[in-house]
Motif scaffolding. Structure first.
Motif, PDB file in Angstrom:
ATOM      1  N   SER A 319       0.789  -1.208   0.080  1.00 48.34           N
ATOM      2  CA  SER A 319      -0.123   0.069  -0.167  1.00 48.34           C
ATOM      3  C   SER A 319       0.897   1.348  -0.047  1.00 48.34           C
ATOM      4  O   SER A 319       0.224   2.421   0.169  1.00 48.34           O
ATOM      5  N   TYR A 320       2.272   1.287  -0.241  1.00 48.09           N
ATOM      6  CA  TYR A 320       3.217   2.325  -0.428  1.00 48.09           C
ATOM      7  C   TYR A 320       2.488   3.657  -0.831  1.00 48.09           C
ATOM      8  O   TYR A 320       2.691   4.706  -0.350  1.00 48.09           O
ATOM      9  N   ASN A 321       1.846   3.342  -2.226  1.00 50.15           N
ATOM     10  CA  ASN A 321       1.524   4.695  -2.883  1.00 50.15           C
ATOM     11  C   ASN A 321       0.500   5.406  -2.407  1.00 50.15           C
ATOM     12  O   ASN A 321      -0.071   6.675  -2.965  1.00 50.15           O
ATOM     13  N   TRP A 322      -0.490   4.965  -1.384  1.00 51.91           N
ATOM     14  CA  TRP A 322      -1.574   5.712  -1.016  1.00 51.91           C
ATOM     15  C   TRP A 322      -1.495   6.118   0.623  1.00 51.91           C
ATOM     16  O   TRP A 322      -2.660   6.321   0.940  1.00 51.91           O
ATOM     17  N   GLY A 323      -0.563   5.994   1.110  1.00 54.21           N
ATOM     18  CA  GLY A 323      -0.456   6.358   2.265  1.00 54.21           C
ATOM     19  C   GLY A 323      -0.828   7.676   2.770  1.00 54.21           C
ATOM     20  O   GLY A 323      -1.059   7.796   3.989  1.00 54.21           O
ATOM     21  N   TRP A 324      -0.728   8.420   1.920  1.00 59.47           N
ATOM     22  CA  TRP A 324      -0.998   9.946   1.942  1.00 59.47           C
ATOM     23  C   TRP A 324      -2.583  10.113   1.948  1.00 59.47           C
ATOM     24  O   TRP A 324      -3.015  11.170   2.340  1.00 59.47           O
ATOM     25  N   ALA A 325      -3.319   9.138   1.210  1.00 57.88           N
ATOM     26  CA  ALA A 325      -4.828   9.146   1.199  1.00 57.88           C
ATOM     27  C   ALA A 325      -5.435   9.333   2.515  1.00 57.88           C
ATOM     28  O   ALA A 325      -4.766   8.912   3.541  1.00 57.88           O
ATOM     29  N   SER A 326      -6.969   9.429   2.459  1.00 51.79           N
ATOM     30  CA  SER A 326      -7.499   9.646   3.792  1.00 51.79           C
ATOM     31  C   SER A 326      -7.618   8.064   4.305  1.00 51.79           C
ATOM     32  O   SER A 326      -7.591   7.152   3.530  1.00 51.79           O
ATOM     33  N   GLU A 327      -7.729   8.232   5.382  1.00 49.69           N
ATOM     34  CA  GLU A 327      -7.649   6.747   6.287  1.00 49.69           C
ATOM     35  C   GLU A 327      -8.919   6.147   5.778  1.00 49.69           C
ATOM     36  O   GLU A 327      -8.981   4.741   5.806  1.00 49.69           O
ATOM     37  N   GLY A 328     -10.036   6.624   5.772  1.00 49.40           N
ATOM     38  CA  GLY A 328     -11.313   6.104   5.390  1.00 49.40           C
ATOM     39  C   GLY A 328     -11.377   5.427   4.304  1.00 49.40           C
ATOM     40  O   GLY A 328     -11.580   4.172   3.975  1.00 49.40           O
ATOM     41  N   ALA A 329     -10.647   5.857   3.074  1.00 49.75           N
ATOM     42  CA  ALA A 329     -10.315   5.407   1.756  1.00 49.75           C
ATOM     43  C   ALA A 329      -9.522   4.126   1.786  1.00 49.75           C
ATOM     44  O   ALA A 329      -9.764   2.986   1.327  1.00 49.75           O
ATOM     45  N   ARG A 330      -8.398   4.082   2.853  1.00 47.80           N
ATOM     46  CA  ARG A 330      -7.425   3.211   2.832  1.00 47.80           C
ATOM     47  C   ARG A 330      -8.160   1.970   3.461  1.00 47.80           C
ATOM     48  O   ARG A 330      -7.821   0.905   3.025  1.00 47.80           O
ATOM     49  N   ILE A 331      -8.739   2.591   4.503  1.00 50.90           N
ATOM     50  CA  ILE A 331      -9.154   1.154   5.423  1.00 50.90           C
ATOM     51  C   ILE A 331     -10.449   0.569   4.838  1.00 50.90           C
ATOM     52  O   ILE A 331     -10.669  -0.821   4.704  1.00 50.90           O
ATOM     53  N   LYS A 332     -11.136   1.035   3.869  1.00 48.94           N
ATOM     54  CA  LYS A 332     -12.188   0.579   3.097  1.00 48.94           C
ATOM     55  C   LYS A 332     -11.861  -0.582   2.240  1.00 48.94           C
ATOM     56  O   LYS A 332     -12.112  -1.480   2.050  1.00 48.94           O
ATOM     57  N   LEU A 333     -10.510  -0.121   1.328  1.00 46.39           N
ATOM     58  CA  LEU A 333      -9.919  -1.159   0.417  1.00 46.39           C
ATOM     59  C   LEU A 333      -9.355  -2.273   1.454  1.00 46.39           C
ATOM     60  O   LEU A 333      -9.648  -3.438   0.829  1.00 46.39           O
ATOM     61  N   ILE A 334      -8.842  -2.073   2.407  1.00 45.71           N
ATOM     62  CA  ILE A 334      -8.081  -3.068   3.157  1.00 45.71           C
ATOM     63  C   ILE A 334      -9.140  -4.109   3.480  1.00 45.71           C
ATOM     64  O   ILE A 334      -8.990  -5.481   3.350  1.00 45.71           O
ATOM     65  N   MET A 349       6.220   6.055   6.762  1.00 45.40           N
ATOM     66  CA  MET A 349       6.116   7.043   5.754  1.00 45.40           C
ATOM     67  C   MET A 349       4.784   8.014   6.125  1.00 45.40           C
ATOM     68  O   MET A 349       3.978   7.386   6.650  1.00 45.40           O
ATOM     69  N   HIS A 350       4.991   9.172   5.496  1.00 46.06           N
ATOM     70  CA  HIS A 350       3.511   9.968   5.575  1.00 46.06           C
ATOM     71  C   HIS A 350       3.186  10.423   6.951  1.00 46.06           C
ATOM     72  O   HIS A 350       2.393  11.126   7.168  1.00 46.06           O
ATOM     73  N   GLU A 351       4.303  10.107   7.920  1.00 40.15           N
ATOM     74  CA  GLU A 351       4.025  10.730   9.273  1.00 40.15           C
ATOM     75  C   GLU A 351       4.247  12.434   9.371  1.00 40.15           C
ATOM     76  O   GLU A 351       5.462  12.809   8.997  1.00 40.15           O
ATOM     77  N   VAL A 352       3.405  12.962   9.756  1.00 39.46           N
ATOM     78  CA  VAL A 352       3.262  14.472  10.188  1.00 39.46           C
ATOM     79  C   VAL A 352       3.848  14.590  11.617  1.00 39.46           C
ATOM     80  O   VAL A 352       3.373  14.057  12.424  1.00 39.46           O
ATOM     81  N   TYR A 353       4.859  15.390  11.911  1.00 40.60           N
ATOM     82  CA  TYR A 353       5.368  15.751  13.017  1.00 40.60           C
ATOM     83  C   TYR A 353       5.755  16.920  13.327  1.00 40.60           C
ATOM     84  O   TYR A 353       6.315  17.644  12.426  1.00 40.60           O
ATOM     85  N   TYR A 375      -0.069   6.059   9.643  1.00 39.71           N
ATOM     86  CA  TYR A 375      -0.507   5.420   8.297  1.00 39.71           C
ATOM     87  C   TYR A 375      -0.305   3.873   8.472  1.00 39.71           C
ATOM     88  O   TYR A 375      -1.235   3.028   8.506  1.00 39.71           O
ATOM     89  N   PHE A 376       0.965   3.259   9.145  1.00 38.46           N
ATOM     90  CA  PHE A 376       1.151   2.154   9.167  1.00 38.46           C
ATOM     91  C   PHE A 376       0.249   1.318  10.334  1.00 38.46           C
ATOM     92  O   PHE A 376      -0.514   0.294  10.102  1.00 38.46           O
ATOM     93  N   LEU A 377       0.011   1.972  11.520  1.00 34.60           N
ATOM     94  CA  LEU A 377      -0.983   1.733  12.497  1.00 34.60           C
ATOM     95  C   LEU A 377      -2.364   1.428  12.223  1.00 34.60           C
ATOM     96  O   LEU A 377      -3.071   0.567  12.580  1.00 34.60           O
ATOM     97  N   SER A 378      -2.711   2.250  11.526  1.00 33.81           N
ATOM     98  CA  SER A 378      -4.123   2.286  10.915  1.00 33.81           C
ATOM     99  C   SER A 378      -4.355   1.117  10.133  1.00 33.81           C
ATOM    100  O   SER A 378      -5.527   0.504  10.081  1.00 33.81           O
TER     101      SER A 378
END
Length: 700
Positions: A319-334, A349-353, A375-378
């Motif tokens: 799932s490398y390429n869409w780690g930036w996408a909304s959590e809802g869209a990513r989790i729906k796919l998984i 990746m994609h971690e904001v700090y 991103y990873f944890l979600s």
């Protein structure tokens, strides 16, 4: 004084598996130790497959080369009562205790040695474990008693660090010794890689003797939607043909940017091309960069054509390429993915700090953020909920994308944080497999050895294995000081900001990176390199590849990043000073010292580039000729400092041919490229900057 090396001389070191004459004659056997002496018989009569035989021969080589001990191998049952090492397999696991499972083993040492393993790969790892113990001890002594051990993660996948998709036997041996059990090959078609022809079946056969599986990292085209007419026949002619032709392939790794199909998800452009027919970029995203709702249908079709030839194939969806996408869209796919595939998620990746009020984002793989990101944890949580196997892209082979031209990152205390967090994710989310390198490949080091010890369930786990490893590599008397130096270096990486402008710029090719004023000059690269200079952004641009909805804008960030790099350089220099003060430095310690110096040179290059761009921004915004002259003088001063920094890196790459090289780019940071960079900066000073200096004179 170490001699200079020609390019690619590092491969000679990689072809050496066992170090000569490691035995310290002054070490005496303790009362609770068993000594392996000349004439020991290794009895493999009860199990004599290729993996066992290969590992037993390796054990024999190790003792002869490293410990000056000569032993015998036999397939005939011996009646000897002593001086024997027996090997047996218990696939039921009943006698293995906590080592019951894949690659698990139990070693019992009393008057003799007995290895009992769950499978052949467990036997091999038992032999390597005995070698590791003797190397740490610097003598052919092993403790009496019992140890039970098995790996926490499988597969542990790596790309080649010898050369892109090049796996000579010695490199495979090193990979197996590191506890890794899988390699990846970039695959465009059957027996075809980006570098040309490669006999996949021959590689699969050779790797299997070392207990290593082969995965295809897919570059195969995906020109049809799964619902298109003829889609099954099309994918049967690509993925199906691959697994039909290479039945020994363990699996395939699929990542959006490389395998995207013409998705019908309304968020996407619906084409695998980056532009529309008239050449104007689409306003919708490319399907490889969005968690498309029809990826499950595509995966089901791939499963059908692959399982027809290999129903055990591991289909790894990354799932490398869409780690930036909304959590809802990513989790729906998984939640909609097939349950019998493996989900690979990038760790940090994609971690904001936030640092000192400045918000940053990790653009790509980095050790600066050792722990798993949101991103990873979600996605890990979603994988657990869905019952899907969870893998992680952790780069724990030893090298993230923080530096492109080094063999490994010598930051063990920071790696330890990552190791510990991965073990926690194993317990919490069922993390079971790892991808441990990408493009940059795997290079054996004390870091990979540290990972091997950390990723084992061990009944006799050593609490301070790092100090033992450092003593083994750099001398027991030097280990405390080296540990202190490495702690400073480990602190240094926490000041690194993983922004695209640096990871695809100065940190990608180190001191060979140009300082461009007006002309965008690209470093020359080998014509046969997979990426070459194409992946390098030669003119620093702090605005590339960033979404500012969650991060501070570059005009603010750049000054923060300059301060962070200054702190990073200070920590590196402090560690260098500690090692330089040591009197009895062996070759390994000299090499570590030079690696630290080269990393420092790379940091200074990144710092100078940012300072140069910041000064130019002030020049461009100024209306006062006196201020303009001051900024031009500052830019000249920075450029001259960088020339000296680049010159100081030349002796380092001369002594270690691995510095300045990377598998998918070949040499972009060696002496020739650093000299090119010096000429480029001199050209910029003597022509482009001189024009500004001459022009400002008329207004002073």
């Amino acid at each position: 004084m170490r001699k200079t090396e020609k390019n690619y001389a590092f491969r000679e070191k990689m072809l050496q598996i066992h170090q000569k004459d490691l035995r310290n004659a002054n070490r005496l056997r303790e009362a609770d130790e068993f000594e392996i002496t000349d004439g020991l018989v290794v009895d493999i009569s009860k199990v004599s497959g290729d993996v066992v035989l290969t590992a037993a021969k390796d054990f024999q080589d190790y003792l002869l080369i490293s410990m000056n001990v000569s032993i015998l191998l036999t397939k005939k049952t011996s009646d000897q009562q002593s001086g024997i090492l027996r090997v047996e397999i218990d696939s039921s696991g009943n006698s293995l205790g906590t080592a019951n499972g894949y690659m698990g083993f139990r070693i019992s040492v009393s008057g003799d040695i007995t290895i009992t393993a769950f499978d052949e790969r467990g036997v091999a790892q038992a032999f390597y474990y005995l070698e590791d113990i003797m190397t740490l001890r610097r003598a052919p002594f092993v403790k009496r008693g019992t140890v039970e051990r098995k790996p926490m993660f499988s597969p542990r996948m790596v790309h080649s660090g010898y050369g892109l998709d090049q796996f000579p036997d010695s490199h495979l041996r090193n990979i197996a010794h590191a506890g890794m059990d899988a390699i990846m090959v970039f695959t465009e078609a059957v027996n075809l890689t980006p570098c040309g022809f490669l006999d996949f079946n021959e590689l699969i056969y050779r790797a299997s003797k070392y207990g290593i599986d082969v995965y295809a990292y897919s570059y195969l085209k995906s020109e049809k939607h799964p619902e298109d007419e003829g889609a099954e026949a099309y994918y049967d002619s690509t993925y199906g043909k691959l697994f039909e032709s290479c039945p020994g392939l363990r699996g395939v790794v699929l990542v959006g940017e490389s395998v995207a199909f013409p998705s019908r998800d309304p968020h996407t452009s619906g084409t695998i091309e980056q532009t529309s027919a008239d050449g104007i970029p689409s306003t919708k995203i490319h399907p490889g960069w969005w968690p498309c709702e029809d990826y499950p249908a595509w995966l089901d079709l791939l499963k059908k054509v692959i399982y027809k030839h290999n129903d055990r194939a591991d289909i790894v969806f990354w799932s490398y390429n869409w780690g930036w996408a909304s959590e809802g869209a990513r989790i729906k796919l998984i939640h909609s993915l097939p349950k019998d595939i493996s989900l690979l998620v990038t760790y940090e990746m994609h971690e904001v700090y936030e640092q000192n009020g400045i918000k940053e984002r990790t653009s790509d793989y980095t050790l600066s953020r050792a722990l798993p990101g949101k991103y990873f944890l979600s996605e890990a949580k979603a994988a657990k909920e869905s019952g899907i196997r969870l893998y992680a892209m952790t780069n724990t082979g030893g090298l993230t994308w923080d530096f492109g031209m080094i063999p490994y990152e010598p930051f063990p205390q920071q790696w330890k944080k990552r190791y510990d967090s991965m073990i926690s994710c194993r317990e919490e989310y069922g993390l079971c497999g790892l991808m441990e390198s990408h493009h940059y490949g795997f290079y054996p080091s004390f870091i990979s050895e540290f990972a091997k010890w950390s990723f084992a369930e061990d009944s006799n786990k050593k609490e301070n294995i790092l100090m033992d490893i450092l003593g083994s590599y750099y001398g027991k008397e030097n280990a405390p000081a080296v540990n202190d130096a490495l702690a400073l270096w480990s602190e240094s990486i926490t000041y690194y900001n993983a922004v695209a402008a640096d990871q695809y710029g100065a940190f990608r090719i180190g001191p060979a990176y140009p300082i461009c004023l007006n002309r965008r000059l690209v470093p020359p690269s080998a014509s046969y390199a997979h990426f070459g200079a194409q992946i390098v952004e030669p003119k620093y641009d702090p605005f590339i590849w960033l979404d500012y909805s969650e991060t501070s804008i570059p005009q603010i960030r750049i000054h923060h990043e300059i301060g962070q790099l200054i702190k990073m350089a200070e920590c590196l220099q402090e560690g260098i000073n500690i090692i330089e003060m040591l009197e009895n430095k062996n070759d390994a310690l000299e090499e570590l010292l030079d690696l630290g110096k080269y990393i420092l040179c790379s940091v200074c290059t990144a710092l100078h580039v940012k300072q140069f761009v910041a000064a130019k921004a002030k020049l461009d915004a100024s209306e006062n000729p006196q201020d303009m002259k001051r900024f031009i003088d500052k830019m000249e001063e920075i450029a001259l400092e960088e020339i000296q920094n680049a010159k100081s890196a030349i002796p380092l790459v001369q002594k270690n041919s691995r510095l300045g090289w990377e598998p998918s780019m070949e040499y972009l940071g060696d002496e020739a490229h650093i000299l090119w960079k010096i000429r480029q900066v001199e050209y910029m000073l003597e022509n482009e900057l001189k024009i500004l200096k001459d022009g400002i004179k008329h207004n002073l």
